[in-house]
Motif scaffolding. Structure first.
Motif, PDB file in Angstrom:
ATOM      1  N   ALA A 158     -23.332 -10.090 -31.978  1.00 41.75           N
ATOM      2  CA  ALA A 158     -22.803  -9.142 -31.000  1.00 41.75           C
ATOM      3  C   ALA A 158     -21.366  -9.516 -30.653  1.00 41.75           C
ATOM      4  O   ALA A 158     -21.020 -10.695 -30.594  1.00 41.75           O
ATOM      5  CB  ALA A 158     -23.653  -9.149 -29.735  1.00 41.75           C
ATOM      6  N   THR A 159     -20.532  -8.500 -30.478  1.00 44.88           N
ATOM      7  CA  THR A 159     -19.153  -8.715 -30.046  1.00 44.88           C
ATOM      8  C   THR A 159     -18.861  -7.802 -28.858  1.00 44.88           C
ATOM      9  O   THR A 159     -19.405  -6.704 -28.754  1.00 44.88           O
ATOM     10  CB  THR A 159     -18.126  -8.427 -31.163  1.00 44.88           C
ATOM     11  N   GLU A 160     -18.019  -8.278 -27.974  1.00 44.12           N
ATOM     12  CA  GLU A 160     -17.527  -7.487 -26.833  1.00 44.12           C
ATOM     13  C   GLU A 160     -16.013  -7.605 -26.808  1.00 44.12           C
ATOM     14  O   GLU A 160     -15.474  -8.700 -26.967  1.00 44.12           O
ATOM     15  CB  GLU A 160     -18.052  -8.030 -25.511  1.00 44.12           C
ATOM     16  N   GLN A 192     -15.600  -2.326 -25.489  1.00 42.93           N
ATOM     17  CA  GLN A 192     -16.273  -1.950 -26.733  1.00 42.93           C
ATOM     18  C   GLN A 192     -17.300  -3.016 -27.081  1.00 42.93           C
ATOM     19  O   GLN A 192     -17.011  -4.207 -26.990  1.00 42.93           O
ATOM     20  CB  GLN A 192     -15.257  -1.847 -27.865  1.00 42.93           C
ATOM     21  N   GLN A 193     -18.503  -2.590 -27.466  1.00 41.76           N
ATOM     22  CA  GLN A 193     -19.546  -3.515 -27.904  1.00 41.76           C
ATOM     23  C   GLN A 193     -19.996  -3.134 -29.306  1.00 41.76           C
ATOM     24  O   GLN A 193     -20.082  -1.947 -29.632  1.00 41.76           O
ATOM     25  CB  GLN A 193     -20.772  -3.455 -26.996  1.00 41.76           C
ATOM     26  N   GLU A 194     -20.268  -4.158 -30.113  1.00 41.23           N
ATOM     27  CA  GLU A 194     -20.842  -3.939 -31.437  1.00 41.23           C
ATOM     28  C   GLU A 194     -22.008  -4.910 -31.593  1.00 41.23           C
ATOM     29  O   GLU A 194     -21.910  -6.066 -31.191  1.00 41.23           O
ATOM     30  CB  GLU A 194     -19.830  -4.228 -32.534  1.00 41.23           C
TER      31      GLU A 194
END
Length: 82
Positions: free
Chosen positions: A23-25, A2-4
């Motif tokens: 950004a988060t992964e 999941q990426q945001e």
């Protein structure tokens, strides 16, 4: 996986003081019950890093004060995000 990706900005009136991209992964194992990697990063788009850090420290202080003393009146009325 999941990426945001989020773009955050701080404004004074119509002027943009700074903008950052966060950004988060998140990666999971085959059963999706166990996370195997969680990464976050931030990039300064416009403005000065010292001003972003000062704002973040101020927010951290406000959060700590709320946890200890309860929300101040301006936060309860919606003015705390300034």
């Amino acid at each position: 996986m999941q990426q945001e990706v989020h773009r955050l900005e701080r404004r004074t009136g119509t002027k943009i003081d700074w903008q950052i991209m966060v950004a988060t992964e998140r990666w999971w194992g085959p059963d999706r019950d166990k996370g195997i990697r969680d990464t976050a990063w931030c990039k300064l788009i416009t403005g000065r890093a010292d001003r972003v850090l000062a704002w973040l420290r101020k927010q951290e202080g406000l959060q700590s004060a709320v946890l200890v003393n309860g929300a101040p009146e301006d936060v309860r009325q919606g003015a705390g995000g300034q």
